[in-house]
Design a protein around this motif. Structure first.
Motif, PDB file in Angstrom:
ATOM      1  N   PRO A 167       0.787  -1.234   0.000  1.00 11.08           N
ATOM      2  CA  PRO A 167       0.000   0.000   0.000  1.00 11.08           C
ATOM      3  C   PRO A 167       0.821   1.287   0.000  1.00 11.08           C
ATOM      4  O   PRO A 167       0.255   2.363  -0.099  1.00 11.08           O
ATOM      5  N   ASP A 168       2.159   1.189   0.123  1.00 15.83           N
ATOM      6  CA  ASP A 168       2.977   2.405   0.118  1.00 15.83           C
ATOM      7  C   ASP A 168       2.827   3.137  -1.207  1.00 15.83           C
ATOM      8  O   ASP A 168       2.789   2.517  -2.279  1.00 15.83           O
ATOM      9  N   ARG A 169       2.779   4.464  -1.122  1.00 12.87           N
ATOM     10  CA  ARG A 169       2.692   5.287  -2.336  1.00 12.87           C
ATOM     11  C   ARG A 169       4.071   5.574  -2.918  1.00 12.87           C
ATOM     12  O   ARG A 169       4.223   5.746  -4.128  1.00 12.87           O
ATOM     13  N   LYS A 170       5.095   5.663  -2.050  1.00 19.59           N
ATOM     14  CA  LYS A 170       6.464   5.844  -2.503  1.00 19.59           C
ATOM     15  C   LYS A 170       7.396   5.215  -1.494  1.00 19.59           C
ATOM     16  O   LYS A 170       7.039   5.033  -0.323  1.00 19.59           O
ATOM     17  N   VAL A 197      11.089   6.218  -5.148  1.00 23.54           N
ATOM     18  CA  VAL A 197      10.457   5.600  -6.308  1.00 23.54           C
ATOM     19  C   VAL A 197       8.969   5.430  -6.020  1.00 23.54           C
ATOM     20  O   VAL A 197       8.539   5.349  -4.863  1.00 23.54           O
ATOM     21  N   THR A 198       8.184   5.392  -7.088  1.00 25.10           N
ATOM     22  CA  THR A 198       6.747   5.167  -6.949  1.00 25.10           C
ATOM     23  C   THR A 198       6.482   3.726  -6.534  1.00 25.10           C
ATOM     24  O   THR A 198       7.071   2.789  -7.077  1.00 25.10           O
ATOM     25  N   SER A 199       5.622   3.557  -5.549  1.00 25.71           N
ATOM     26  CA  SER A 199       5.268   2.224  -5.062  1.00 25.71           C
ATOM     27  C   SER A 199       3.843   1.872  -5.483  1.00 25.71           C
ATOM     28  O   SER A 199       3.060   2.752  -5.873  1.00 25.71           O
ATOM     29  N   PRO A 200       3.478   0.583  -5.410  1.00 20.50           N
ATOM     30  CA  PRO A 200       2.172   0.139  -5.910  1.00 20.50           C
ATOM     31  C   PRO A 200       0.977   0.879  -5.338  1.00 20.50           C
ATOM     32  O   PRO A 200      -0.040   1.046  -6.014  1.00 20.50           O
ATOM     33  N   GLY A 201       1.060   1.311  -4.083  1.00 24.06           N
ATOM     34  CA  GLY A 201      -0.067   1.993  -3.469  1.00 24.06           C
ATOM     35  C   GLY A 201      -0.537   3.215  -4.239  1.00 24.06           C
ATOM     36  O   GLY A 201      -1.733   3.535  -4.233  1.00 24.06           O
ATOM     37  N   ALA A 202       0.400   3.899  -4.900  1.00 24.82           N
ATOM     38  CA  ALA A 202       0.032   5.092  -5.664  1.00 24.82           C
ATOM     39  C   ALA A 202      -0.934   4.731  -6.792  1.00 24.82           C
ATOM     40  O   ALA A 202      -1.951   5.406  -7.005  1.00 24.82           O
ATOM     41  N   LEU A 203      -0.625   3.656  -7.519  1.00 30.13           N
ATOM     42  CA  LEU A 203      -1.489   3.225  -8.617  1.00 30.13           C
ATOM     43  C   LEU A 203      -2.795   2.635  -8.084  1.00 30.13           C
ATOM     44  O   LEU A 203      -3.861   2.817  -8.690  1.00 30.13           O
ATOM     45  N   ALA A 204      -2.727   1.961  -6.954  1.00 29.05           N
ATOM     46  CA  ALA A 204      -3.934   1.365  -6.372  1.00 29.05           C
ATOM     47  C   ALA A 204      -4.920   2.438  -5.932  1.00 29.05           C
ATOM     48  O   ALA A 204      -6.134   2.310  -6.145  1.00 29.05           O
ATOM     49  N   HIS A 205      -4.414   3.500  -5.335  1.00 27.92           N
ATOM     50  CA  HIS A 205      -5.305   4.582  -4.909  1.00 27.92           C
ATOM     51  C   HIS A 205      -5.941   5.264  -6.120  1.00 27.92           C
ATOM     52  O   HIS A 205      -7.119   5.653  -6.075  1.00 27.92           O
ATOM     53  N   THR A 206      -5.195   5.421  -7.194  1.00 23.70           N
ATOM     54  CA  THR A 206      -5.750   5.994  -8.418  1.00 23.70           C
ATOM     55  C   THR A 206      -6.864   5.098  -8.965  1.00 23.70           C
ATOM     56  O   THR A 206      -7.907   5.580  -9.429  1.00 23.70           O
ATOM     57  N   TYR A 207      -6.646   3.789  -8.902  1.00 21.85           N
ATOM     58  CA  TYR A 207      -7.646   2.822  -9.358  1.00 21.85           C
ATOM     59  C   TYR A 207      -8.936   2.957  -8.537  1.00 21.85           C
ATOM     60  O   TYR A 207     -10.048   2.960  -9.085  1.00 21.85           O
TER      61      TYR A 207
END
Length: 278
Positions: A165-168, A176-186
């Motif tokens: 869930p980390d954003r970075k 670096v961008t972490s998966p949480g950033a894309l998940a929150h956008t989703y």
């Protein structure tokens, strides 16, 4: 009111065990932070029980080995728990209804290593998947391929399981961008996201059960994840200012800056704060 301390040993004796975040506390993804190895060496010698709780999409054993490679022996830690491990356990136990996951991974082979003995859980294409497993992103990548995959998943209304869930995340002095950033956008686009890891309560409860106590101190650098999650679990927390929020503390009054950040993150105030792990 947050207590500002200089050394972790000042408060270590107040807790049955100390739980440490990985990135931003122990190391920056490449090298250990100055003083971190020495700090844990001292705590281990004193008999302090130590554990790791990390928002890593990978399994616990791989993270234990990675931590050891940075100078922190596996024997120091009574438990290493990751969000990827928690998700794997729930799939194995049949708690999660979806059975075929299309993986988005940081490097080829990461998802296969994560799946291990979960036969047939990884889908070779999005078309036959029941859900997306968002576990990692390549460092330094634009993530256009991952975003395209998520766009296609959104069109099919597939749920996304985000095991980081980390954003970075810190990486060698940068971020670096972490998966949480894309998940929150989703999720903001209307998609269904099921997060595994901090600040969500199940991973804290799993670790508390493994350690057999709730008198725990969470040491982390993320107000959103480490500190908020610890507060919800009823744990005390130690906020490390030298992690992802280091630029915010480069100048100005510490207490005023922390108050501002806590408000901006809509997070509880940490029990304690320290510059770096020492």
């Amino acid at each position: 009111m947050t207590r500002f301390i200089e050394n972790l040993v000042e408060i270590a004796g107040d807790y049955d065990a100390i739980v440490l975040d990985q990135w931003g506390v122990l190391h920056d993804g490449k090298t250990p932070y100055p003083g971190a190895v020495e700090c844990l060496t001292d705590l281990h010698r004193r008999g302090t029980r130590l554990a790791v709780l990390s928002n890593s999409g990978k399994r616990a054993d791989l993270n234990a080995a990675r931590i050891a490679s940075k100078g922190f022996p596996e024997a120091w830690f009574e438990v290493v728990m990751t969000s990827g491990e928690a998700l794997h356990r729930d799939i194995a136990a049949g708690i999660i209804p979806e059975r075929r996951f299309y993986p988005i991974e940081g490097a080829p082979g990461d998802a296969a290593d994560w799946a291990g003995d979960l036969q047939g859980v990884l889908a070779c294409s999005l078309e036959i998947a029941d859900a997306v497993l968002l576990m990692g992103l390549p460092d330094g990548d634009t993530h256009s391929v991952a975003q395209s995959c998520l766009d296609a998943a959104r069109a099919r209304d597939l749920p996304v399981y985000c095991s980081n869930p980390d954003r970075k995340s810190p990486r060698g002095g940068g971020y670096v961008t972490s998966p949480g950033a894309l998940a929150h956008t989703y999720a903001e686009a209307g998609g269904t996201v099921r997060f595994y890891g901090k600040p969500h309560l199940p991973v804290y409860q799993a670790l508390s059960t493994a350690l057999g106590t709730t008198n725990l101190l969470m040491v982390g650098d993320s107000l959103e994840h480490d500190i908020s999650g610890a507060d919800a679990a009823g744990w005390d927390s130690l906020f490390v200012r030298g992690g992802i929020h280091a630029p915010d503390f480069a100048q100005g009054d510490l207490a005023e800056t922390l108050t501002r950040l806590v408000g901006a993150e809509n997070a509880p105030a940490p029990t304690h704060s320290i510059k770096v792990l020492q």
